[in-house]
Motif scaffolding. Sequence first.
Motif, short mmCIF file in Angstrom:
data_model
loop_
_atom_site.label_atom_id
_atom_site.label_comp_id
_atom_site.label_asym_id
_atom_site.label_seq_id
_atom_site.Cartn_x
_atom_site.Cartn_y
_atom_site.Cartn_z
N UNK A 125 0.95 -1.12 0.01
CA UNK A 125 0.05 -0.05 0.12
C UNK A 125 0.76 1.33 -0.01
N UNK A 126 0.27 2.41 -0.06
CA UNK A 126 0.91 3.52 -0.11
C UNK A 126 1.29 4.02 1.40
N UNK A 127 1.33 3.30 2.43
CA UNK A 127 1.40 3.49 3.76
C UNK A 127 2.87 2.82 4.07
N UNK A 128 3.30 2.17 3.27
CA UNK A 128 4.23 1.41 3.42
C UNK A 128 5.83 2.02 3.82
N UNK A 129 6.02 3.23 3.27
CA UNK A 129 7.14 4.18 3.43
C UNK A 129 6.92 4.93 4.82
N UNK A 130 5.75 5.28 4.98
CA UNK A 130 5.31 6.23 6.18
C UNK A 130 5.33 5.20 7.42
N UNK A 131 5.03 4.19 7.28
CA UNK A 131 4.74 3.20 8.47
C UNK A 131 6.37 2.68 9.04
N UNK A 132 7.02 2.62 8.17
CA UNK A 132 8.40 1.81 8.37
C UNK A 132 9.49 2.63 8.47
N UNK A 133 9.85 3.79 7.72
CA UNK A 133 10.97 4.54 7.65
C UNK A 133 11.28 5.04 9.30
#
Length: 554
Positions: free
Chosen positions: A35-43
């Motif tokens: 999803x488009x949340x992958x970067x915001x969730x894990x960075x």
Amino acid sequence: MAQLKYCDKHNQVGVLRKPDESTGFAEIVDFLRGSNLGYALTTNPTIYDSLVKQFWQTATTNTLADGTLELHATIDTIVYTITEASIRNKLKLADASGIIMLPNNEIFKGMGHMGYPIDGSFTFWKSFFTPQWRFLVHHILHCISSKSGGWDQFGSNIATALICLSTGRVYNFSKLIFDGMVANLKSKTKFLMYPRFLQLILDIQTENKHPYLAVTLTKKIFGNMKRGFRGAPRPLLPAMLLVATTNPSAGQEHPDVAQSQPSSSTIPVPSTSLPPEQSPPPIPTPIPASTPTPIPETDPEPMEHTFEEPSPAHQHFSPPQEHAQGQMTVDDLLQLVPQLMTRVDSLEKDLKQTKLTMGSAIVKLVKKVKKLEGILKRRNVVLSDSEEEEPEAQGRKSQDDPLIREGGIKRRQRDFRKRRCVTSLAISKEVSTTVSEGVNTRQPKRKEKLLLSLKKLLRDKEQILQEKLVTAEAIRLDTFREEEDAKQVHWDISLSTKDLQKEENKMSNKSKKELKFNLKLSITQMKMSSFKLDEANAELVSKSVLGSGLQEKT
């Protein structure tokens, strides 16, 4: 100004790995990666404590001529600006045309499709979801939302985000984050919000290099999401499963997680990627709502197996290979989703209705049985067909029972009744067994005798019950009359006491008046006597003065 504080449970770093404890969570992890949340969730960048504190101590809002709202803050004498567009760009959300809020009926319907029990309230609870859905809600609340407390509940904005994620629509998370930052400036409980996102958005280093360590979710989250849950897990919706299966990074470690947590490279992660010869079909562009395509009139029965809950940990959704009239496409699959959802809703309603009807009937039967048992206990009914055994049992009891030797008459009687009930139950069981044996061996005469004896026993029991009821009714009437007589006597006594009190009050008032009058009379008499004494003294004085004057003259 009061010193602002961090909230450790806010803006945490998500965990999108699949260790051994992640059994049953593979699909939701793959979905969040794709999803488009992958970067915001894990960075997880290096966060400078000074940057976060200076931003929230100097942040202000500014509205441009076109109505665009901005946040301005001074960090190390330099002014920086944050907008909704900058959040979208830096966090790689790609949600410029995303949905902000859904209608109320659509929110309730979408939450119902996730397995949430709808009660008409706009306050939703994380604990009401199944483990995979709890995992999704937990990441949105602790990693994306602007909340600083009440982690088990959320409102309609987070519910809208969940519905958009589960149905393949785009939700505007950038506006959710920006509105939360603006609301924090005016809040009475202002805190240091979004430290991880601020470092990603501004991407600068401050003069003070002291870092702030963001809290990272660990593999314990998988066990916590299963805690207290009983029942069958709710599977993900088809649109989410398509994202999980068509994600090129599914089954691989997220690059941002690997950079932020080097130690995680040693954890063995099972590979769930598709083989190269079975590449999934490309997802077509969504059809506009203004020109809906007609739904093919096909029987959805053959498609039910694709929506059953995935019991294996690494089992993923895959479109069926054949259709009733040829190859099954993604468009057909997405068009069948509303039909299946409506069917699930109807089945759930039927299940609830049957539970209600059957449950009420069972409750009535249980209440009736308990009522009959209570009547039998109150009336001390003895289910025995032989009264000749009573004196023998009583004689044996008088010899063996220690309670009689102690003189406990009431306890002896209670124990005797219990034994009679036990013997009567044993006799009834023997009678039932003999009846069944008589039926099986086809002995009509013995059967008739047993039936006659049973009828006689029932008639005797009915007579005993009637006698007991009559005596109980007579006792009730006698007690009622005695209570009425006692009430009447009590009423007469109360009236007589009231009359006596009134008379005493009258007598006391009369006596008080008489005493007052007598006191007044005595006082006036004393005053008159004192006045007369004064006059007599005055006359004596005048006479003595005259007498002394005459003596002087002579």
